[in-house]
Design a protein around this motif. Structure first.
Motif, PDB file in Angstrom:
ATOM      1  N   TRP A 123      16.377  71.756  16.460  1.00 52.40           N
ATOM      2  CA  TRP A 123      17.680  71.433  15.604  1.00 52.40           C
ATOM      3  C   TRP A 123      17.705  69.669  15.411  1.00 52.40           C
ATOM      4  O   TRP A 123      17.795  69.072  16.393  1.00 52.40           O
ATOM      5  N   LYS A 151      19.262  72.501  11.507  1.00 53.11           N
ATOM      6  CA  LYS A 151      19.106  73.359  12.546  1.00 53.11           C
ATOM      7  C   LYS A 151      18.359  74.372  12.160  1.00 53.11           C
ATOM      8  O   LYS A 151      18.505  74.785  10.968  1.00 53.11           O
ATOM      9  N   SER A 157      20.849  68.720   8.392  1.00 52.34           N
ATOM     10  CA  SER A 157      21.694  67.618   9.268  1.00 52.34           C
ATOM     11  C   SER A 157      21.563  66.358   8.587  1.00 52.34           C
ATOM     12  O   SER A 157      22.514  65.547   8.575  1.00 52.34           O
TER      13      SER A 157
END
Length: 373
Positions: A186, A152, A135
Protein backbone atom coordinates in the motif's frame (compact mmCIF):
# COMPACT_ATOMS: atom_id res chain seq x y z
CA UNK A 1 4.60 49.72 10.35
CA UNK A 2 1.86 50.36 7.79
CA UNK A 3 4.33 50.16 4.90
CA UNK A 4 5.60 46.81 6.16
CA UNK A 5 2.06 45.35 6.42
CA UNK A 6 1.21 46.66 2.95
CA UNK A 7 4.27 44.96 1.50
CA UNK A 8 3.40 41.71 3.29
CA UNK A 9 -0.13 41.67 1.84
CA UNK A 10 1.35 41.88 -1.64
CA UNK A 11 3.80 38.99 -1.23
CA UNK A 12 2.46 35.73 0.20
CA UNK A 13 5.28 33.23 0.69
CA UNK A 14 3.25 30.12 1.69
CA UNK A 15 0.02 28.69 0.26
CA UNK A 16 -2.12 25.94 1.81
CA UNK A 17 -5.13 23.98 0.56
CA UNK A 18 -7.88 22.69 2.84
CA UNK A 19 -10.49 19.93 2.94
CA UNK A 20 -13.17 22.59 2.66
CA UNK A 21 -11.77 23.71 -0.71
CA UNK A 22 -10.27 26.93 0.62
CA UNK A 23 -6.95 28.16 -0.78
CA UNK A 24 -5.14 30.32 1.77
CA UNK A 25 -2.15 32.59 1.22
CA UNK A 26 0.17 33.48 4.10
CA UNK A 27 3.06 35.79 4.65
CA UNK A 28 5.04 34.34 7.56
CA UNK A 29 7.04 36.90 9.48
CA UNK A 30 8.50 37.25 12.98
CA UNK A 31 6.52 40.40 13.73
CA UNK A 32 3.16 39.71 12.12
CA UNK A 33 1.51 36.95 10.07
CA UNK A 34 -0.92 37.85 7.30
CA UNK A 35 -3.27 35.17 5.91
CA UNK A 36 -6.07 35.47 3.38
CA UNK A 37 -8.77 33.22 1.95
CA UNK A 38 -8.99 33.42 -1.84
CA UNK A 39 -12.37 31.66 -2.14
CA UNK A 40 -15.93 32.76 -1.66
CA UNK A 41 -16.75 30.62 1.38
CA UNK A 42 -20.48 30.56 0.67
CA UNK A 43 -19.97 28.90 -2.71
CA UNK A 44 -17.81 26.01 -1.44
CA UNK A 45 -19.07 22.42 -1.48
CA UNK A 46 -17.71 19.09 -0.27
CA UNK A 47 -16.53 18.21 -3.78
CA UNK A 48 -14.27 21.27 -3.79
CA UNK A 49 -11.77 19.66 -1.40
CA UNK A 50 -8.21 20.39 -2.58
CA UNK A 51 -6.54 17.00 -3.04
CA UNK A 52 -3.46 18.10 -5.04
CA UNK A 53 -1.56 21.36 -5.41
CA UNK A 54 1.53 22.20 -7.48
CA UNK A 55 3.27 25.23 -8.98
CA UNK A 56 2.08 25.76 -12.55
CA UNK A 57 5.39 27.17 -13.82
CA UNK A 58 9.02 27.71 -12.83
CA UNK A 59 8.42 31.35 -11.94
CA UNK A 60 5.94 30.19 -9.26
CA UNK A 61 3.37 32.80 -10.22
CA UNK A 62 0.69 30.19 -10.95
CA UNK A 63 -0.83 27.46 -8.76
CA UNK A 64 -2.63 24.40 -10.14
CA UNK A 65 -5.10 22.64 -7.86
CA UNK A 66 -6.80 19.27 -8.27
CA UNK A 67 -10.17 18.97 -6.53
CA UNK A 68 -12.12 16.01 -5.21
CA UNK A 69 -14.76 16.41 -7.95
CA UNK A 70 -12.12 16.01 -10.71
CA UNK A 71 -11.79 19.71 -11.46
CA UNK A 72 -8.46 21.44 -12.14
CA UNK A 73 -8.38 25.09 -11.09
CA UNK A 74 -5.61 27.59 -11.84
CA UNK A 75 -4.81 30.47 -9.49
CA UNK A 76 -2.76 33.48 -10.60
CA UNK A 77 -0.47 34.59 -7.76
CA UNK A 78 0.09 38.04 -9.27
CA UNK A 79 -3.52 39.14 -9.57
CA UNK A 80 -4.64 36.87 -6.66
CA UNK A 81 -7.55 35.38 -8.58
CA UNK A 82 -8.65 32.10 -10.16
CA UNK A 83 -8.12 32.33 -13.90
CA UNK A 84 -9.38 29.00 -15.29
CA UNK A 85 -11.25 25.82 -14.40
CA UNK A 86 -11.47 22.48 -16.19
CA UNK A 87 -13.53 19.39 -15.39
CA UNK A 88 -11.84 16.11 -16.35
CA UNK A 89 -14.55 13.39 -16.28
CA UNK A 90 -11.94 10.61 -16.40
CA UNK A 91 -12.32 7.35 -14.50
CA UNK A 92 -13.66 7.46 -10.96
CA UNK A 93 -12.62 9.07 -7.71
CA UNK A 94 -10.81 12.29 -6.86
CA UNK A 95 -7.68 13.69 -8.45
CA UNK A 96 -4.80 12.31 -6.40
CA UNK A 97 -1.93 14.17 -8.12
CA UNK A 98 -1.05 16.71 -10.77
CA UNK A 99 2.14 17.40 -12.73
CA UNK A 100 3.26 19.84 -15.41
CA UNK A 101 5.63 19.10 -18.31
CA UNK A 102 6.30 22.04 -20.63
CA UNK A 103 2.79 23.04 -21.76
CA UNK A 104 1.35 19.62 -20.94
CA UNK A 105 -0.71 18.89 -17.82
CA UNK A 106 -0.68 15.41 -16.28
CA UNK A 107 -3.47 14.28 -13.95
CA UNK A 108 -3.96 11.08 -11.98
CA UNK A 109 -7.25 9.92 -10.46
CA UNK A 110 -7.94 7.32 -7.79
CA UNK A 111 -9.21 4.70 -10.26
CA UNK A 112 -5.77 4.61 -11.90
CA UNK A 113 -6.13 6.73 -15.06
CA UNK A 114 -3.11 8.96 -15.65
CA UNK A 115 -3.98 11.43 -18.42
CA UNK A 116 -1.55 13.56 -20.41
CA UNK A 117 -3.51 16.62 -21.58
CA UNK A 118 -2.17 18.12 -24.82
CA UNK A 119 -3.61 21.19 -26.44
CA UNK A 120 -5.31 19.13 -29.16
CA UNK A 121 -6.20 15.99 -27.21
CA UNK A 122 -5.28 13.61 -24.43
CA UNK A 123 -3.27 10.42 -23.95
CA UNK A 124 -4.42 8.05 -21.21
CA UNK A 125 -2.21 5.67 -19.23
CA UNK A 126 -3.70 2.85 -17.17
CA UNK A 127 -1.48 2.81 -14.08
CA UNK A 128 -3.76 0.36 -12.24
CA UNK A 129 -3.65 -2.86 -14.24
CA UNK A 130 -3.56 -4.63 -10.87
CA UNK A 131 -4.54 -3.49 -7.41
CA UNK A 132 -7.40 -1.59 -5.79
CA UNK A 133 -6.70 2.12 -6.25
CA UNK A 134 -4.02 4.71 -6.96
CA UNK A 135 -2.73 6.79 -4.04
CA UNK A 136 -0.14 9.09 -5.56
CA UNK A 137 1.76 10.17 -8.67
CA UNK A 138 5.03 12.09 -8.53
CA UNK A 139 7.16 13.76 -11.22
CA UNK A 140 10.95 13.62 -11.38
CA UNK A 141 12.15 17.25 -11.11
CA UNK A 142 15.42 16.39 -12.88
CA UNK A 143 13.72 14.52 -15.75
CA UNK A 144 10.18 15.90 -16.04
CA UNK A 145 9.19 13.25 -18.58
CA UNK A 146 9.42 10.60 -15.83
CA UNK A 147 6.58 9.98 -13.37
CA UNK A 148 6.14 7.43 -10.58
CA UNK A 149 2.83 5.91 -9.45
CA UNK A 150 1.69 3.65 -6.64
CA UNK A 151 -1.30 2.73 -4.51
CA UNK A 152 -3.07 -0.04 -2.64
CA UNK A 153 -1.86 -3.42 -3.93
CA UNK A 154 -0.27 -1.41 -6.74
CA UNK A 155 3.46 -1.26 -6.18
CA UNK A 156 5.80 1.44 -7.43
CA UNK A 157 5.88 1.92 -11.21
CA UNK A 158 7.98 4.33 -13.27
CA UNK A 159 6.68 5.74 -16.57
CA UNK A 160 8.37 7.63 -19.39
CA UNK A 161 5.84 10.01 -20.96
CA UNK A 162 7.69 9.80 -24.28
CA UNK A 163 6.88 6.06 -24.44
CA UNK A 164 3.83 5.72 -22.16
CA UNK A 165 2.45 2.37 -23.35
CA UNK A 166 4.25 0.32 -20.67
CA UNK A 167 6.10 1.22 -17.44
CA UNK A 168 9.87 1.29 -17.73
CA UNK A 169 10.16 -0.05 -14.16
CA UNK A 170 7.87 -2.08 -11.93
CA UNK A 171 8.88 -2.77 -8.35
CA UNK A 172 8.85 -6.27 -6.93
CA UNK A 173 7.44 -6.91 -3.48
CA UNK A 174 9.84 -7.73 -0.67
CA UNK A 175 10.30 -11.33 0.42
CA UNK A 176 7.71 -12.95 2.73
CA UNK A 177 8.04 -12.27 6.44
CA UNK A 178 9.45 -14.67 9.03
CA UNK A 179 6.15 -16.62 9.01
CA UNK A 180 6.37 -16.89 5.20
CA UNK A 181 3.35 -14.62 4.80
CA UNK A 182 3.10 -12.19 1.94
CA UNK A 183 3.78 -8.57 2.91
CA UNK A 184 0.83 -6.38 1.81
CA UNK A 185 1.45 -3.46 -0.56
CA UNK A 186 0.00 0.00 0.00
CA UNK A 187 2.12 2.87 -1.33
CA UNK A 188 0.96 6.15 0.23
CA UNK A 189 3.56 8.54 -1.23
CA UNK A 190 6.87 8.57 -3.10
CA UNK A 191 9.58 11.03 -4.04
CA UNK A 192 12.53 11.21 -6.39
CA UNK A 193 15.88 11.64 -4.63
CA UNK A 194 18.78 13.87 -5.71
CA UNK A 195 20.81 10.71 -6.35
CA UNK A 196 20.45 9.43 -9.94
CA UNK A 197 17.92 6.60 -10.45
CA UNK A 198 16.80 6.59 -6.80
CA UNK A 199 13.22 6.80 -5.55
CA UNK A 200 12.03 6.65 -1.94
CA UNK A 201 8.51 5.78 -0.84
CA UNK A 202 6.38 5.48 2.27
CA UNK A 203 3.62 2.93 2.83
CA UNK A 204 0.47 2.67 4.90
CA UNK A 205 2.06 -0.42 6.49
CA UNK A 206 4.80 1.68 8.12
CA UNK A 207 7.58 0.94 5.60
CA UNK A 208 10.18 3.36 4.25
CA UNK A 209 11.86 2.04 1.11
CA UNK A 210 14.43 3.22 -1.40
CA UNK A 211 14.71 1.83 -4.94
CA UNK A 212 17.49 2.11 -7.49
CA UNK A 213 15.51 1.41 -10.65
CA UNK A 214 18.67 0.80 -12.71
CA UNK A 215 19.96 -1.79 -10.25
CA UNK A 216 17.17 -4.10 -9.09
CA UNK A 217 13.39 -4.38 -8.71
CA UNK A 218 13.38 -4.95 -4.97
CA UNK A 219 14.22 -2.07 -2.61
CA UNK A 220 17.87 -1.50 -1.72
CA UNK A 221 16.73 -0.04 1.63
CA UNK A 222 13.68 -1.22 3.56
CA UNK A 223 12.68 -0.66 7.19
CA UNK A 224 9.67 0.03 9.40
CA UNK A 225 9.15 3.14 11.52
CA UNK A 226 6.54 3.66 14.22
CA UNK A 227 3.33 1.66 14.44
CA UNK A 228 1.37 4.18 12.44
CA UNK A 229 0.57 4.46 8.71
CA UNK A 230 3.01 6.70 6.87
CA UNK A 231 1.20 9.44 4.98
CA UNK A 232 3.80 11.56 3.16
CA UNK A 233 7.49 11.73 2.28
CA UNK A 234 9.72 14.45 0.85
CA UNK A 235 13.46 14.69 0.04
CA UNK A 236 16.11 16.90 1.60
CA UNK A 237 17.96 18.86 -1.08
CA UNK A 238 21.45 17.61 -2.02
CA UNK A 239 21.33 14.75 0.49
CA UNK A 240 20.24 11.11 0.65
CA UNK A 241 17.75 12.07 3.33
CA UNK A 242 13.97 12.10 3.52
CA UNK A 243 11.41 13.49 5.96
CA UNK A 244 8.40 11.27 6.66
CA UNK A 245 5.04 12.07 8.27
CA UNK A 246 2.61 9.66 9.94
CA UNK A 247 -1.13 9.39 10.53
CA UNK A 248 -0.58 9.72 14.30
CA UNK A 249 1.16 13.07 14.13
CA UNK A 250 4.83 12.10 14.05
CA UNK A 251 7.52 13.36 11.69
CA UNK A 252 11.07 12.06 11.32
CA UNK A 253 14.14 12.58 9.15
CA UNK A 254 16.16 9.60 7.89
CA UNK A 255 19.49 9.22 6.12
CA UNK A 256 19.02 6.35 3.66
CA UNK A 257 22.77 5.90 3.13
CA UNK A 258 23.63 5.34 6.79
CA UNK A 259 24.59 1.90 8.10
CA UNK A 260 21.39 1.96 10.17
CA UNK A 261 18.90 3.98 8.10
CA UNK A 262 16.02 2.95 10.36
CA UNK A 263 17.34 5.20 13.12
CA UNK A 264 15.99 8.73 12.59
CA UNK A 265 18.55 11.53 12.53
CA UNK A 266 15.88 14.01 13.56
CA UNK A 267 12.41 14.00 15.16
CA UNK A 268 9.86 16.81 14.83
CA UNK A 269 7.16 17.12 17.49
CA UNK A 270 4.14 19.27 18.44
CA UNK A 271 1.50 17.58 16.26
CA UNK A 272 -2.02 16.67 17.37
CA UNK A 273 -3.31 15.17 14.12
CA UNK A 274 -2.25 13.28 11.02
CA UNK A 275 0.48 14.94 8.95
CA UNK A 276 -1.03 15.39 5.48
CA UNK A 277 1.72 17.13 3.51
CA UNK A 278 5.22 18.50 4.05
CA UNK A 279 7.88 20.44 2.19
CA UNK A 280 11.60 20.83 2.89
CA UNK A 281 12.74 24.17 1.53
CA UNK A 282 15.33 23.71 -1.26
CA UNK A 283 17.76 26.32 0.14
CA UNK A 284 16.91 26.88 3.81
CA UNK A 285 16.98 24.51 6.82
CA UNK A 286 13.19 24.67 7.20
CA UNK A 287 10.48 21.99 7.13
CA UNK A 288 6.91 23.14 6.45
CA UNK A 289 4.03 20.80 7.26
CA UNK A 290 0.24 20.81 7.49
CA UNK A 291 -1.92 18.48 9.55
CA UNK A 292 -5.53 17.63 10.28
CA UNK A 293 -5.27 19.57 13.56
CA UNK A 294 -5.57 22.71 11.37
CA UNK A 295 -2.04 24.00 12.04
CA UNK A 296 0.70 24.99 9.62
CA UNK A 297 4.05 24.29 11.29
CA UNK A 298 7.61 25.27 10.50
CA UNK A 299 10.46 23.28 12.07
CA UNK A 300 14.20 23.77 11.83
CA UNK A 301 15.54 20.94 9.70
CA UNK A 302 18.70 20.25 11.72
CA UNK A 303 17.69 21.01 15.31
CA UNK A 304 14.06 19.88 15.10
CA UNK A 305 12.97 23.02 16.94
CA UNK A 306 9.47 24.30 16.26
CA UNK A 307 10.02 27.79 14.84
CA UNK A 308 6.44 28.77 14.09
CA UNK A 309 2.92 27.38 14.01
CA UNK A 310 -0.22 29.03 12.70
CA UNK A 311 -3.82 28.00 13.33
CA UNK A 312 -5.80 28.23 10.07
CA UNK A 313 -9.31 27.03 11.10
CA UNK A 314 -9.62 24.36 8.35
CA UNK A 315 -8.36 20.78 8.11
CA UNK A 316 -5.34 21.19 5.85
CA UNK A 317 -4.33 18.90 2.98
CA UNK A 318 -1.58 20.55 0.96
CA UNK A 319 1.19 23.15 1.32
CA UNK A 320 3.36 25.07 -1.19
CA UNK A 321 6.32 27.27 -0.24
CA UNK A 322 7.98 29.80 -2.51
CA UNK A 323 11.65 29.20 -3.35
CA UNK A 324 12.40 32.86 -2.56
CA UNK A 325 11.18 32.47 1.02
CA UNK A 326 13.68 34.40 3.15
CA UNK A 327 15.24 32.82 6.22
CA UNK A 328 15.05 36.11 8.11
CA UNK A 329 11.25 36.05 7.85
CA UNK A 330 11.13 33.42 10.61
CA UNK A 331 14.64 32.94 12.03
CA UNK A 332 15.70 36.07 13.92
CA UNK A 333 19.15 37.52 13.41
CA UNK A 334 21.66 37.28 16.25
CA UNK A 335 21.75 41.06 16.61
CA UNK A 336 18.71 42.77 18.11
CA UNK A 337 16.94 45.38 15.93
CA UNK A 338 17.32 48.02 18.65
CA UNK A 339 21.09 47.73 18.50
CA UNK A 340 21.06 48.14 14.74
CA UNK A 341 18.87 51.23 15.21
CA UNK A 342 21.30 52.81 17.67
CA UNK A 343 24.09 52.42 15.12
CA UNK A 344 22.02 54.26 12.52
CA UNK A 345 20.70 56.95 14.86
CA UNK A 346 23.78 59.17 14.69
CA UNK A 347 23.80 59.02 10.88
CA UNK A 348 20.10 59.93 10.72
CA UNK A 349 20.56 62.77 13.23
CA UNK A 350 23.18 64.30 10.98
CA UNK A 351 20.97 63.92 7.90
CA UNK A 352 18.02 65.60 9.69
CA UNK A 353 20.14 68.30 11.34
CA UNK A 354 18.61 66.96 14.52
CA UNK A 355 17.32 69.56 16.98
CA UNK A 356 15.06 68.36 19.86
CA UNK A 357 13.48 71.78 20.15
CA UNK A 358 12.25 71.86 16.54
CA UNK A 359 10.28 68.63 16.23
CA UNK A 360 13.33 66.41 15.83
CA UNK A 361 12.11 63.93 18.45
CA UNK A 362 8.90 63.29 16.53
CA UNK A 363 10.81 62.73 13.27
CA UNK A 364 13.13 60.21 14.91
CA UNK A 365 10.22 58.33 16.48
CA UNK A 366 8.50 58.03 13.11
CA UNK A 367 11.67 56.68 11.47
CA UNK A 368 12.22 54.30 14.39
CA UNK A 369 8.69 52.90 14.03
CA UNK A 370 9.27 52.26 10.30
CA UNK A 371 12.77 50.78 10.57
CA UNK A 372 12.71 48.85 13.87
CA UNK A 373 9.15 47.69 14.31
Amino acid sequence: MYSMLKRMRQDFNVYVGAETGVLKGLHLNQKAVINKNFNNLQSLERGHEITSMIWGNEEQNEIMMGLHNQTIRVFDVGIKAFTSSRELKVGEGPIVSLAKWNDVTISAVKSGQVTVWHGDGAKEINALKSGEFLSRMRQDPQSPNLIATGGKENDLQLWDLNIPDEPIFTAKNIKPDMLQLRVPVWVSDMTFLPEPNCIALATRHCHVRMYDHKRQRRPVVNFEWEESPLTCITPVADKSQVVVGTAHGRMGRFDLRMNKPEQPVGIYKSFAGAVRDLVVHPHLPLVFSVALDRFLRVHHLETGKLIHKEYLKSRLNRVLVRDDFEEGDLIPSTEKPKREWMKRRKVIEEELDYDPSEGGVEKLRKIEDDEVW
